[in-house]
Design an enzyme around this catalytic site. Structure first.
Site, PDB file in Angstrom:
ATOM      1  N   CYS A   9       0.866  -1.177   0.000  1.00  0.00           N
ATOM      2  CA  CYS A   9       0.000   0.000   0.000  1.00  0.00           C
ATOM      3  C   CYS A   9       0.906   1.231   0.000  1.00  0.00           C
ATOM      4  CB  CYS A   9      -0.970  -0.019   1.188  1.00  0.00           C
ATOM      5  SG  CYS A   9      -0.206   0.159   2.815  1.00  0.00           S
ATOM      6  N   ASN A  12       2.455   1.484   4.325  1.00  0.00           N
ATOM      7  CA  ASN A  12       2.737   0.215   4.997  1.00  0.00           C
ATOM      8  C   ASN A  12       2.425   0.261   6.492  1.00  0.00           C
ATOM      9  OD1 ASN A  12       5.532  -1.959   5.650  1.00  0.00           O
ATOM     10  ND2 ASN A  12       3.551  -2.578   4.875  1.00  0.00           N
ATOM     11  N   CYS A  14      -1.297   0.551   7.333  1.00  0.00           N
ATOM     12  CA  CYS A  14      -2.727   0.241   7.456  1.00  0.00           C
ATOM     13  C   CYS A  14      -3.107  -0.978   6.609  1.00  0.00           C
ATOM     14  CB  CYS A  14      -3.594   1.440   7.033  1.00  0.00           C
ATOM     15  SG  CYS A  14      -3.422   2.902   8.082  1.00  0.00           S
ATOM     16  N   ARG A  15      -3.246  -0.767   5.311  1.00  0.00           N
ATOM     17  CA  ARG A  15      -3.792  -1.814   4.445  1.00  0.00           C
ATOM     18  C   ARG A  15      -2.868  -2.995   4.220  1.00  0.00           C
ATOM     19  NH1 ARG A  15      -5.185   1.876  -0.535  1.00  0.00           N
ATOM     20  NH2 ARG A  15      -3.248   2.830   0.208  1.00  0.00           N
ATOM     21  N   SER A  16      -1.625  -2.750   3.835  1.00  0.00           N
ATOM     22  CA  SER A  16      -0.757  -3.885   3.507  1.00  0.00           C
ATOM     23  C   SER A  16      -0.361  -4.709   4.731  1.00  0.00           C
ATOM     24  CB  SER A  16       0.457  -3.450   2.685  1.00  0.00           C
ATOM     25  OG  SER A  16       1.233  -2.482   3.342  1.00  0.00           O
ATOM     26  N   ASP A 126      -8.099   3.433   1.315  1.00  0.00           N
ATOM     27  CA  ASP A 126      -7.195   3.788   2.407  1.00  0.00           C
ATOM     28  C   ASP A 126      -8.017   4.272   3.604  1.00  0.00           C
ATOM     29  OD1 ASP A 126      -5.162   4.643   4.073  1.00  0.00           O
ATOM     30  OD2 ASP A 126      -4.110   5.757   2.501  1.00  0.00           O
TER      31      ASP A 126
END
Length: 156
Positions: A9, A12, A14-16, A126
């Protein structure tokens, strides 16, 4: 044979790392940990060395996933050789990864969400500027996509 998967993301945090944590849990629950190397990274460098966002940690923890030990890092040129599959959380990260990929590198770069099997869900939005519901949505999307990813990779 080991399959190496990198989730990506922007920062690095939150999402990934959420997708990495979800996929690690699914792989472990299936007894397949020895068959995979799993990591995550960001296309940006703003949060290098930081732990995941507290809200991401909390949303993952509610699903029995601990991402607290993760530390953000930026995508490196070597990642395009050492990973088999690099999965972007959104279209901008996909473009950035494509631009960053060294000529002749072997990694396959794709979006994560198509593995969920719902053509309407192409990206993981995001959640950084959102609230708890946005972080829960991230976990839910990661769960759907990572389950589809594991099914597909296990079938090979």
């Amino acid at each position: 044979m080991t399959t190496k998967v990198l989730f990506v993301c922007l920062g690095n945090i939150c999402r990934s790392p959420t997708a990495e944590g979800v996929f690690r849990k699914l792989v472990a629950d299936a007894g397949l940990s020895a068959q995979f190397e799993i990591d995550s990274a960001g296309t940006g460098s703003w949060h290098v060395g930081e732990a995941p966002d507290k809200r991401a940690q909390q949303a993952c923890r509610a699903h029995g996933i601990d991402i607290s030990k993760h530390r953000a890092r930026r995508v490196r040129a070597a990642d395009f050789e050492s990973f088999d599959l690099i999965l972007a959380c959104d279209e901008q990260n996909l473009r950035d990864l494509t631009d960053m990929k060294p000529q002749g590198a072997t990694a396959e770069i794709r979006l994560l969400m198509p593995f969920a099997g719902n053509p309407a869900d192409r990206v993981v939005p995001d959640p950084y500027y959102g609230g708890p519901g946005d972080f829960e949505n991230t976990v839910q999307r990661a769960c759907a996509a990572c389950a589809g990813l594991l099914r597909q990779l296990s079938a090979k």
